[in-house]
Design an enzyme around this catalytic site. Structure first.
Site, mmCIF file in Angstrom:
data_model
loop_
_atom_site.group_PDB
_atom_site.id
_atom_site.type_symbol
_atom_site.label_atom_id
_atom_site.label_comp_id
_atom_site.label_asym_id
_atom_site.label_seq_id
_atom_site.Cartn_x
_atom_site.Cartn_y
_atom_site.Cartn_z
ATOM 1 N N TYR A 57 13.624 -57.555 28.686
ATOM 2 C CA TYR A 57 14.090 -56.205 28.218
ATOM 3 C C TYR A 57 13.574 -55.750 26.632
ATOM 4 C CZ TYR A 57 16.473 -56.361 32.797
ATOM 5 O OH TYR A 57 16.932 -56.521 34.204
ATOM 6 N N HIS A 115 14.863 -65.341 35.795
ATOM 7 C CA HIS A 115 14.368 -63.981 36.233
ATOM 8 C C HIS A 115 13.385 -63.687 37.544
ATOM 9 C CE1 HIS A 115 14.128 -59.903 33.900
ATOM 10 N NE2 HIS A 115 14.136 -59.705 35.086
#
Length: 281
Positions: A57, A115
């Protein structure tokens, strides 16, 4: 007065709130950073203590926002971060974790996730995650965007059964996991973390949801979050950079959906009748 936020247990016995805070896209615009930090801090004040972030992010920008929000109150927060699959080798995972800790300004994260599936063998990534756990850098580890076949493969590798969480896309309009993945995780005591529980805001304009929300004198977001609260072992992580929206999310916990409400939601958002491919954003 608010109802307390219900908790769900991780395999190690730790209790985490079923409503937390997401941070995708936080840190992308410097002009919004102060509001984002305040929103996360308010969330902590309102007992939404689980904060989810990732190295991906904003290339660490989101983690820095989280770090600022928890400064001076680290013990109030349950911090989740993630390693990119491209970094998920034995050494790469450990290096990625160290980077995330620097961005966050903390000495450990409470939960660290892979992830999504990548090219490195799961056994290698799990070995790195177990080493980080032994070193006290992470409290527990899990995965994200794993379907049932991925989870079964994970459980077959050494120490794979130590997985604590699977974070997946789950909301009223994307209920595919209810057919197989969600019950699979529930039966094994593996928590399911629902990202984009408002479907990136698309649900807020759904006419059926708007109608049901009006009957409750609630917002569509609150009904969508209250729905997920009825699912055992599910943790929602809505993202907002607004203090008002953080309060609105917290108020969703006070909503009690009836059997009739849930039937209305099933009519508007039919649950799956067959296996569906795992959806991702």
């Amino acid at each position: 007065m608010h109802d307390p936020i219900p908790t769900t247990a991780l395999p190690d016995g730790r209790q985490v709130p079923v409503l937390g805070q997401g941070t995708w896209r936080m840190g992308d615009a410097p002009s919004r950073k102060a509001d984002e930090v305040k929103s996360l801090q308010l969330g902590l004040d309102l007992d939404m203590t689980l904060i989810d972030t990732a190295e991906m992010y904003g290339n660490g920008a989101s983690e820095r926002v989280v770090g600022e929000a928890v400064r001076g109150r680290r013990d109030d927060a349950f911090i989740v971060s993630k390693v990119l699959p491209s970094n998920a080798s034995r050494m790469g995972t450990e290096a990625a974790c160290e980077r995330s800790l620097r961005h966050l300004g903390v000495d450990h994260v409470d939960l660290y996730l892979l992830h999504w599936r990548g090219g490195y063998p799961l056994s290698e990534t799990v070995a790195a995650l177990e080493a980080l756990k032994k070193a006290g850098k992470i409290g527990a580890w899990g995965v994200s965007n794993f379907d049932v076949d991925d989870m079964e493969e994970l459980l077959s590798v050494p120490d794979g059964k130590n997985v604590a969480v699977n974070q997946v896309l789950y909301n009223l309009s994307r209920r595919g996991i209810e057919f197989d993945l969600l019950p699979w995780c529930q039966s094994r005591g593996i928590a399911t973390m629902a990202y984009s529980p408002l479907d990136e805001g698309r649900l807020l304009k759904n006419p059926d949801l708007v109608h049901i929300a009006k009957a409750h004198q609630a917002t569509p977001a609150q009904i969508a979050l209250a729905f997920l609260k009825t699912r055992a072992g599910v943790i929602s992580i809505p993202k907002t950079g607004s203090a008002a929206r953080a309060r609105e999310n917290r108020d969703a916990i006070d909503l009690q959906l009836t059997t009739e409400n849930l039937a209305d939601l099933d009519r508007a958002f039919p649950p799956p009748k067959r296996k569906r491919s795992l959806e991702m954003i």
